[in-house]
Every structure is written in C-alpha cells, then in structure tokens.
Design a protein around this motif. Structure first.
Motif, short mmCIF file in Angstrom:
data_model
loop_
_atom_site.label_atom_id
_atom_site.label_comp_id
_atom_site.label_asym_id
_atom_site.label_seq_id
_atom_site.Cartn_x
_atom_site.Cartn_y
_atom_site.Cartn_z
N ALA A 123 8.06 16.81 25.08
CA ALA A 123 7.69 15.71 24.18
C ALA A 123 8.94 15.02 23.63
O ALA A 123 9.01 13.79 23.58
N LEU A 124 9.94 15.82 23.24
CA LEU A 124 11.19 15.24 22.75
C LEU A 124 11.89 14.40 23.82
O LEU A 124 12.60 13.45 23.51
N ALA A 125 11.68 14.76 25.08
CA ALA A 125 12.33 14.06 26.19
C ALA A 125 11.48 12.92 26.74
O ALA A 125 11.86 12.29 27.73
N GLY A 126 10.32 12.67 26.12
CA GLY A 126 9.46 11.59 26.61
C GLY A 126 8.66 11.96 27.83
O GLY A 126 8.42 11.13 28.71
N SER A 127 8.21 13.20 27.89
CA SER A 127 7.44 13.68 29.03
C SER A 127 6.35 14.62 28.51
O SER A 127 6.16 14.78 27.31
N ASP A 128 5.63 15.22 29.43
CA ASP A 128 4.62 16.22 29.08
C ASP A 128 4.32 17.08 30.31
O ASP A 128 4.83 16.81 31.39
N LYS A 129 3.47 18.08 30.13
CA LYS A 129 3.24 19.04 31.21
C LYS A 129 2.57 18.44 32.44
O LYS A 129 2.66 19.01 33.52
#
Length: 116
Positions: A52-58
């Motif tokens: 989430a901090l990196a602008g992504s998700d699982k």
C-alpha cells in the motif's frame, strides 16, 4: 539513482524499493516464537502494508518466495496463504526450506509486485 524510491529505508535494508513500476519487498516475518499460521498472517499483513505504501496491493504481486524453517509446516502456511491470496490473481510462487535469521522465525515471505 534518480527514480528509485526506498520505503522505510534503514541502515541495513529498505522495507521496499520501487523502480520503473515494480516493487520489491524485503523478507517479511511474524512474531518470533508464534505459530506458523500466526507468523504467516503477520508476514502477509506486512506485505499488504508495504505494498500500500508503494502504491500497489496483493492483486498486483508478480512473484512470491516463501521460506519455511521446516518444510513440514507447508500445509499450515498454505492454509493461511490460500485464505489471503486473491483467486484469479495468484502470483508465480516458490516455497523452500531454509535456516532463517533466528530459530524462532518459522516463515519468511518475499514478494515482487507491479505498481497500480
């Protein structure tokens, strides 16, 4: 090093590194001494948080490496993984047995993902 973003950068390693739309996470572990299931849950929660901090998700994970201190814990770890991983967006994955950083660590999860 323009364009490289380091998240939670420490003296030894960063929690995540982002470059060119890809996110690499450091190995995530749970509380030492907890059960394999509990350590897996905690490690995957950290994966969620860092992504989430990196602008992504699982749903954007491309590959995962899971290290178990004892491969006999494969089924216990998989029960947690299977409940967590999004069906239809499962990454390439490898699981192996390795001596981890300390004897009380039983699971370590490492992922690479694409940014959203």
């Amino acid at each position: 090093m323009a364009g490289i973003e380091r998240i939670e950068c420490g003296a030894r390693m960063s929690g995540a590194v982002v470059y060119n739309g890809l996110v690499w996470l450091a190995g995530q572990v749970g509380t030492p001494g907890a059960s394999v299931a509990e350590q897996t849950q905690a490690a995957l929660a950290e994966v969620d948080r860092l992504l989430a901090l990196a602008g992504s998700d699982k749903t954007r994970i491309l590959s995962a490496q899971i290290w178990l201190a004892d491969i006999a814990d494969f089924a216990e770890m998989n029960a947690v993984w299977d409940a967590w991983v999004p069906q239809g967006a499962t990454p390439a994955r490898a699981t192996g047995e390795a001596k981890l950083a300390a004897p009380d660590y039983r699971v370590e999860v490492i992922v690479t993902a694409a940014q959203a």
